[in-house]
Design an enzyme around this catalytic site. Structure first.
Site, PDB file in Angstrom:
ATOM      1  N   GLU A  49       0.862  -1.182   0.000  1.00 39.96           N
ATOM      2  CA  GLU A  49       0.000   0.000   0.000  1.00 39.96           C
ATOM      3  C   GLU A  49       0.902   1.236   0.000  1.00 39.96           C
ATOM      4  O   GLU A  49       1.859   1.292   0.776  1.00 39.96           O
ATOM      5  CB  GLU A  49      -0.888   0.010   1.235  1.00 39.96           C
ATOM      6  CG  GLU A  49      -1.825  -1.180   1.347  1.00 39.96           C
ATOM      7  CD  GLU A  49      -2.566  -1.185   2.677  1.00 39.96           C
ATOM      8  OE1 GLU A  49      -3.434  -0.318   2.872  1.00 39.96           O
ATOM      9  OE2 GLU A  49      -2.245  -2.040   3.516  1.00 39.96           O
ATOM     10  N   ARG A  67       5.515 -13.733   8.993  1.00 42.03           N
ATOM     11  CA  ARG A  67       6.125 -12.421   8.804  1.00 42.03           C
ATOM     12  C   ARG A  67       7.426 -12.359   9.600  1.00 42.03           C
ATOM     13  O   ARG A  67       7.657 -13.139  10.524  1.00 42.03           O
ATOM     14  CB  ARG A  67       5.174 -11.309   9.245  1.00 42.03           C
ATOM     15  CG  ARG A  67       4.873 -11.310  10.729  1.00 42.03           C
ATOM     16  CD  ARG A  67       3.925 -10.186  11.107  1.00 42.03           C
ATOM     17  NE  ARG A  67       4.542  -8.895  10.872  1.00 42.03           N
ATOM     18  CZ  ARG A  67       3.880  -7.743  10.930  1.00 42.03           C
ATOM     19  NH1 ARG A  67       2.587  -7.732  11.175  1.00 42.03           N
ATOM     20  NH2 ARG A  67       4.508  -6.607  10.738  1.00 42.03           N
ATOM     21  N   LYS A  78       3.359  -0.684  10.923  1.00 41.90           N
ATOM     22  CA  LYS A  78       3.341   0.584  10.198  1.00 41.90           C
ATOM     23  C   LYS A  78       2.749   1.689  11.056  1.00 41.90           C
ATOM     24  O   LYS A  78       3.229   2.838  11.039  1.00 41.90           O
ATOM     25  CB  LYS A  78       2.546   0.426   8.898  1.00 41.90           C
ATOM     26  CG  LYS A  78       2.623   1.629   7.974  1.00 41.90           C
ATOM     27  CD  LYS A  78       1.848   1.383   6.686  1.00 41.90           C
ATOM     28  CE  LYS A  78       2.489   0.316   5.839  1.00 41.90           C
ATOM     29  NZ  LYS A  78       1.800   0.142   4.530  1.00 41.90           N
TER      30      LYS A  78
END
Length: 752
Positions: free
Chosen positions: A233, A453, A463
């Protein structure tokens, strides 16, 4: 009498028909005669149109558990019919009425039973993590199933303290995410053994979620080629976790002669900007990856809209006017939206009104008609479109509705014929909804695989938390060398090869683990050791005068990278006045010390690269007793029988000032391995005080040849990077410390 019995049978039959239509036959049939009579008495008083499955299930429990409490039954029935008693609140209500009869204090009841209390999913997750951390010793050695059982025991014993008003079904889903037992870990390296074809199906074998017709169409369009995508994104800077994803997606495509899209998921104009897009593209290239095509989710907005129309026509989507809070509440209670059963025609008209700007933000969404009773929260009628009257950086003001991630991601994979959709484990719950949507539209479905992850000690990779660090002024921008952003690591001096080697070594696994940051540093150190240019710098200088001159030497040739002549060499001047590290001399010699020593006149050291051996003959001091200068002499090349150790040095050219540089040293950003697990919402309290320290060094003249962001080694000190603040034209030099020369003792379970 026979008439009374007949009437009772008719009443019973009516209720049996009702519960059967709601899928509750088993629950009703399991009751004894007395309970059945109580259930019939309660339910037959209520308009059948109001009896949804969830309400009826609750009313059956009320009729059974409060069979002898008429006031309590009537009181709770009103709350159930108004959907004010989710499962947890109803459980508390039964406890409230235990042994109680007569009038009820409504205010007291609502306070003690949590009526109207809203506990968000985020709050539940935070509390569960806190409990897991608080009771870590209790979970040691337990497998996931045992850990879940133990966790429920802790919650049960301390429910008033932990999540008293939260719905058990939501807790269960979130706890499963935290403690779910993954399948046996499959770990592969992203070097030669990167995810072999036997690990993932080849494109022609992707038959599980595809009809023969859809798969044949896909293969005809792609020729059986491997197609992957890296889909960030554009609302922030990439971090070390993205490096792992890049390494996997681009690496897998390359290994099997496929291609990888660079796709931006730009569906939220509120948080996206061209700054982030430019940074992401620059980072991907710097990391050494090559994309096939750059695409954007916004490229497909028209096509996505048509898919939404088709979904409505198939009866699988509806326009909903519930607020965000109402949707959250209905998801907790598994209650259908009151707008769920609108006609196709009405939904098409309302969705067109949404597109034409006739609804304000927050007043209408398009939701997918999935399964509100599913144990998977990602199947609870997810939002497909929402109203956002905002300018989009690529489509301008064309749209006032934007598709959600859950609607966009899988369909873009389909549009681009992606063969392997690789995501991190937190998306595992979304796989069911991913496949549901593609199948609902009868489209090709990519093969989906979730991998763990990257978690790294002493930092944060969220984030949201990174934005908080930057915007809160805790660090100096997105490229602060203390951050795990790729731009921050680049400015600190990490090499792309070192980062990629680290990603290759940790491999691709379905097991969640936290990697010591020292391991990343070691891979960076290994790469820099064979690639970084050498420079002389003295951090704690003391002046040295060679009293018998320079032995005719005026300049010294220094290899840029020792042992690698292909990297070339550079020349620095030599003079009889120079600087060495204060630690490279002592007045009193000690065993295992290899520097100069005043009381050992036969002890020599070698000035590195100059190949001149010197010994200490005098130490000069000021009035306060501080050492100001060392007087040495060289041996004119005479043979020396003992081993001589080299030291680094910096020349002081006659008539010129020493070249000074600012050296920025960085500590770990956080003191704990996992600040979030340890401190929860107070994670910022774990920031390392004074994680940036600055000192002045004297450097050799070759620094004028260096370029910003060039990675170097200060010989015998550590690895550094030329900071962009450097301006050689004004004599300003700034260096960021990357890592020390030696591997730390982290493998032994210790920290520096």
């Amino acid at each position: 009498s026979g008439v009374t019995f007949f009437v009772l049978l008719v009443r019973m039959s009516t209720i049996e028909t009702l519960v059967k239509s709601l899928g509750l036959t088993k629950k009703f049939a399991s009751q004894n005669a007395k309970n059945k009579a109580s259930i019939v008495e309660l339910l037959e008083k209520i308009d059948a149109a109001k009896l949804t499955k969830t309400r009826t299930e609750a009313l059956i429990d009320i009729a059974v558990k409060l069979a002898d409490n008429a006031e309590g039954k009537a009181f709770l029935t009103e709350y159930v019919l108004e959907d004010k008693l989710p499962a947890r609140q109803l459980e508390l209500a039964f406890g409230y009425f235990k042994g109680k009869s007569g009038a009820v204090d409504k205010e007291d009841f609502e306070a003690k039973c949590g009526v109207g209390a809203v506990v968000s999913t985020e709050e539940i997750v935070e509390v569960l993590k806190s409990v897991l951390s608080e009771h870590a010793a209790d979970f040691e050695g337990k497998n996931p199933a045992q850990a879940k059982s133990w966790m429920w025991r802790i919650l049960g014993q301390n429910r008033a303290k932990y999540l008293n008003f939260a719905d058990d079904s939501v807790i269960r889903v979130e706890l499963d995410k935290l403690l779910s037992a993954p399948p046996p870990a499959k770990t592969t390296r992203t070097e030669d053994t990167l995810l072999s074809g036997s690990t993932f199906p080849t494109p022609d074998k992707n038959t599980k979620n595809n009809t023969p017709e859809n798969l044949a169409k896909h293969l005809n369009e792609t020729g059986g080629k491997f197609l992957l995508r890296f889909p960030p994104e554009p609302n922030g800077y990439l971090h070390i976790g993205h490096a792992k994803s890049m390494n996997l997606n681009f690496g897998y495509a390359k290994k099997f002669d496929g291609v990888c899209y660079m796709r931006f998921d730009d569906t939220n104009p509120e948080t996206e900007s061209q700054e982030y897009i430019d940074s992401i593209l620059d980072t991907v290239q710097w990391m050494g990856h090559t994309w096939w095509k750059i695409t954007y989710a916004s490229d497909y907005f028209d096509r996505l809209y048509e898919c939404a129309i088709e979904l409505i026509k198939r009866g699988k989507a509806y326009v909903c006017h519930q607020t965000g809070a109402e949707i959250e509440e209905s998801r907790k209670t598994h209650t259908d939206s009151p707008y769920r059963n609108r006609s196709v025609e009405e939904n098409l008209k309302l969705f067109e009104d949404m597109k034409n700007g006739l609804f304000e933000e927050g007043t209408a969404t398009l939701r997918m008609k999935m399964d509100m009773k599913s144990g998977n929260s990602c199947m609870w009628d997810l939002v497909a479109y929402r109203v956002k009257k905002m300018h989009h950086m690529r489509t301008g003001d064309k749209w006032v509705i934007y598709p959600s991630y859950d609607f966009t991601h899988c369909l873009c994979d389909t549009f681009e014929n992606i063969t392997h959709s690789l995501c991190t484990l937190e998306f595992r719950m979304r796989r069911e909804s991913y496949e549901w949507l593609v199948k609902a539209l009868d489209l090709y479905c990519s093969y989906v695989f979730e991998f763990a992850r990257l978690n790294l000690t002493c930092t944060v990779l969220s984030k949201r938390k990174l934005i908080q660090l930057v915007q809160g002024g805790y660090v100096n921008g997105w490229d602060d060398p203390r951050l795990p952003t790729i731009t921050g690591l680049r400015r600190r001096g990490y090499s792309p090869q070192g980062i990629n080697n680290f990603c290759a070594d940790i491999g691709v696994t379905t097991n969640v683990s936290t990697i010591p940051i020292e391991k990343l540093e070691q891979f960076v150190r290994q790469d820099l050791n064979v690639s970084s240019r050498r420079v002389f710098a003295v951090l704690d200088p003391v002046k040295v005068t060679i009293q018998n001159g320079t032995a005719g030497l005026t300049e010294v040739k220094c290899p840029n990278v020792p042992g690698k002549p292909e990297f070339g060499e550079h020349t620095i001047p030599f003079s009889s006045t120079l600087f060495i590290e204060r630690a490279d001399f002592k007045e009193e010699d000690v065993p295992e010390y290899f520097g100069l020593a005043l009381n050992n006149p036969n002890k020599y050291v070698m000035l590195k690269n100059a190949n001149i051996n010197i010994r200490l003959v005098e130490v000069k001091k000021d009035e306060q007793g501080n050492v100001t200068e060392l007087i040495v002499e060289h041996n004119n090349g005479a043979a020396i029988n003992t081993k001589i150790h080299p030291i680094h040095w910096v020349p002081l050219v006659e008539g010129k000032e020493p070249i000074k540089a600012e050296v920025r040293n960085y500590e770990r950003l956080f003191m704990s391995d996992d600040p979030t697990a340890k401190f929860g919402k107070e994670w910022l309290s774990d920031l390392t005080p004074n994680s940036l320290s600055i000192q002045t060094a004297i450097v050799d003249p070759s620094v004028y040849d260096l370029k910003p962001l060039e990675r170097i080694q200060f010989e015998r000190i550590g690895f550094y990077c030329v900071d962009p603040d450097t301006d050689a034209s004004t004599g300003k030099f700034v260096f960021n410390k990357t890592v020390g020369l030696k591997e730390s003792n982290w493998k032994k379970g210790k920290k520096n």
